[in-house]
Design a protein around this motif. Structure first.
Motif, mmCIF file in Angstrom:
data_model
loop_
_atom_site.group_PDB
_atom_site.id
_atom_site.type_symbol
_atom_site.label_atom_id
_atom_site.label_comp_id
_atom_site.label_asym_id
_atom_site.label_seq_id
_atom_site.Cartn_x
_atom_site.Cartn_y
_atom_site.Cartn_z
ATOM 1 N N THR A 9 0.841 -1.201 0.000
ATOM 2 C CA THR A 9 0.000 0.000 0.000
ATOM 3 C C THR A 9 0.876 1.251 0.000
ATOM 4 O O THR A 9 2.100 1.175 0.159
ATOM 5 C CB THR A 9 -0.922 0.043 1.233
ATOM 6 O OG1 THR A 9 -0.140 0.363 2.395
ATOM 7 C CG2 THR A 9 -1.633 -1.294 1.447
ATOM 8 N N GLU A 16 0.967 -4.808 4.034
ATOM 9 C CA GLU A 16 -0.143 -5.193 4.900
ATOM 10 C C GLU A 16 0.130 -6.571 5.484
ATOM 11 O O GLU A 16 0.168 -7.569 4.770
ATOM 12 C CB GLU A 16 -1.453 -5.188 4.109
ATOM 13 C CG GLU A 16 -2.674 -5.322 5.001
ATOM 14 C CD GLU A 16 -3.964 -5.203 4.208
ATOM 15 O OE1 GLU A 16 -4.649 -6.248 4.071
ATOM 16 O OE2 GLU A 16 -4.270 -4.098 3.715
ATOM 17 N N GLU A 66 -0.840 -2.060 8.335
ATOM 18 C CA GLU A 66 0.160 -1.537 7.408
ATOM 19 C C GLU A 66 1.490 -1.352 8.143
ATOM 20 O O GLU A 66 1.563 -0.591 9.111
ATOM 21 C CB GLU A 66 -0.299 -0.201 6.822
ATOM 22 C CG GLU A 66 -1.464 -0.325 5.853
ATOM 23 C CD GLU A 66 -1.878 1.022 5.288
ATOM 24 O OE1 GLU A 66 -1.796 1.204 4.073
ATOM 25 O OE2 GLU A 66 -2.274 1.888 6.088
#
Length: 364
Positions: free
Chosen positions: A305, A347, A352
Motif C-alpha cells: 500500500t 499489509e 500496514e
C-alpha cells in the motif's frame, strides 16, 4: 506418483536433510544446521547445492543459432564456445515461458531449464523447431552441483585439471574431476561467487560428493538445501520463476529489458510487437525490492500500500534476510512508486507495516 531422485539423493538422506517434493523430485530443503547457518556458510566460506533436478535441453544442427535467435530473448549470436548467457522464452502474449541459461559449445547449445518447466520448455522449443535443428532432452542424464561462496574456487581447484581462476564470469571450461568428465561454469544463483559443476552420466556420485567435501574440509564446507538457495537469491533480487515471473509477466515490468534484444534477425520472436510496445511506453507495474522498516516478515501475496490504505501492488517473494536481519521482499508496484527510497507499506495481519523501495540488490 513416486518422486524422482537425483544421483545424490541417498547422501542427503544420510546427512539428515529435511526432504520435500520440489518439481517432482525428492529434494533437500535444509540440513540439521538449519537455513541460516547454511546461508551464512555460502556467504563466508563455501556451500554445495544439489541442483540435479534442473533441466538440460540440447540444441544442435546447422540452423541452431538462427532457431535460438527466434525463441530466446537475448542475442544468441554474441555467444561463442565456452560462453553462457541469461535468457528467457517470450510467449505470444509477451509473457515468459521460462528463464534459463544458454551454454554455447561452438556448434551446439545447452539450455538449462527450471526443474518445474522441463517438459513445458521442451514442448515450447519443439513446437517452434525449424528444419536444420535437432533437439534433445538430456535432463535425466545430467548431474549438477552448485559450489558457491568465497572459498569455492580453492575447493574446486584441488580436484580439476583446469585453471579455475581463468574462467571468466558467465563462462565455462571442460576438464576432468577424478576421472569424471566435468563442465565447470562460473555461474550461480547466490550472489556469493562460485561455480556450477555439470556431469553427464555420472559414474560414482558418492565418490564425487566425498572428494568435493574432502577438498573443502579445511573451509568447513557445508551441504546447502533449497531453503537457503531461496534466501540467498532473494537478497540479490534474482527472480524466481513461478513467483516473480511467469507466463503472464511482461519482462519489461520484471526489469528484464537488459536481456531483451529486439534486433534484426529476431523478427519471428514470439510476442515481439508487445515487447516493442512495452519498451517504448513502459508498463503499468514494475518489480521492485522492498525493505521492511517495521516488525514482521513479508511474504508472497501480501498487499503493498501507499501507507494510507491505498493498494498499489503485491509481493511475489519475501523473507527475513539471514545476512541483513530484516524483512526483504520483491513485488510489483504501480510504476509511480518504483523509485528507490519511496515510502510504502506492507499489509501484515491487517496492519500496514512501514516499508521502503530499495535499489537492488539488498545485499551489496
Amino acid at each position: 506418483m513416486e518422486l524422482k531422485k537425483t544421483p545424490f539423493h541417498d547422501i542427503h538422506v544420510k546427512l539428515g536433510a529435511k526432504m520435500t517434493n520440489f518439481a517432482g523430485y525428492d529434494m533437500p530443503i535444509q540440513y540439521p544446521d538449519g537455513i541460516v547457518a547454511e546461508h551464512m556458510a555460502v556467504l563466508e566460506s563455501v556451500g554445495v547445492f544439489d541442483v540435479s533436478h534442473m533441466g538440460a535441453l540440447f540444441v544442435s544442427g546447422p540452423k541452431a543459432e538462427e532457431f535460438l535467435q527466434n525463441v530466446c530473448s537475448n542475442d544468441i549470436s554474441k555467444l561463442t564456445d565456452g560462453k553462457a548467457q541469461y535468457n528467457y522464452y517470450p510467449n505470444d502474449e509477451g509473457g515468459i515461458v521460462d528463464d534459463f541459461i544458454a551454454y554455447c559449445f561452438g556448434d551446439y547449445y545447452m539450455l538449462v531449464a527450471n526443474a518445474a518447466n522441463i517438459e513445458k520448455d521442451f514442448k515450447w522449443i519443439s513446437d517452434h523447431k525449424i528444419d536444420g535443428v535437432e533437439l534433445e532432452n538430456r535432463s535425466e542424464r545430467m548431474s549438477i552441483l552448485a559450489v558457491q561462496g568465497p572459498k569455492a574456487k580453492e575447493t574446486i581447484q584441488k580436484l580439476v585439471d583446469i585453471d579455475v581462476d581463468s574462467i571468466p564470469y558467465y563462462s565455462f571450461h571442460r576438464g576432468k574431476f577424478h576421472g569424471e568428465e566435468v563442465l565447470v561454469s562460473n555461474t550461480g544463483y547466490t550472489g556469493a561467487g562460485g561455480y556450477e559443476l555439470y556431469i553427464q552420466d555420472i559414474k560414482d556420485p558418492e565418490n564425487f560428493w566425498n572428494q568435493l567435501f574432502e577438498a573443502g574440509k579445511e573451509f568447513d564446507i557445508k551441504p546447502v538445501g533449497l531453503g537457503a538457495r531461496d534466501t540467498l537469491r532473494l537478497e540479490m533480487g534474482f527472480c524466481l520463476y513461478g513467483n516473480d515471473i511467469d507466463d503472464t509477466t511482461n519482462p519489461y515490468a520484471a526489469g528484464l529489458g537488459w536481456t531483451t534484444k529486439l534486433i534484426e534477425g529476431k523478427e519471428n520472436l514470439p510476442g515481439r510487437k508487445i515487447l516493442e510496445d512495452a519498451k517504448a511506453n513502459g508498463t503499468e507495474y514494475r518489480l521492485v525490492g522492498i525493505e521492511l522498516k517495521g516488525r514482521g516478515v513479508p511474504r508472497e501475496g501480501y498487499k503493498v500500500t501507499d501507507g494510507n490504505g491505498k493498494e498499489i501492488g503485491h509481493l511475489t517473494s519475501g523473507t527475513m534476510s539471514p545476512a541483513l536481519k530484516k524483512g526483504i521482499a520483491l513485488g510489483y508496484v504501480l510504476t509511480d512508486y518504483k523509485k528507490p527510497e519511496t515510502k510504502v507499506a506492507i499489509e501484515i495481519r491487517g496492519k500496514e507495516v512501514e516499508a521502503e523501495v530499495i535499489k537492488l540488490p539488498f545485499r551489496k
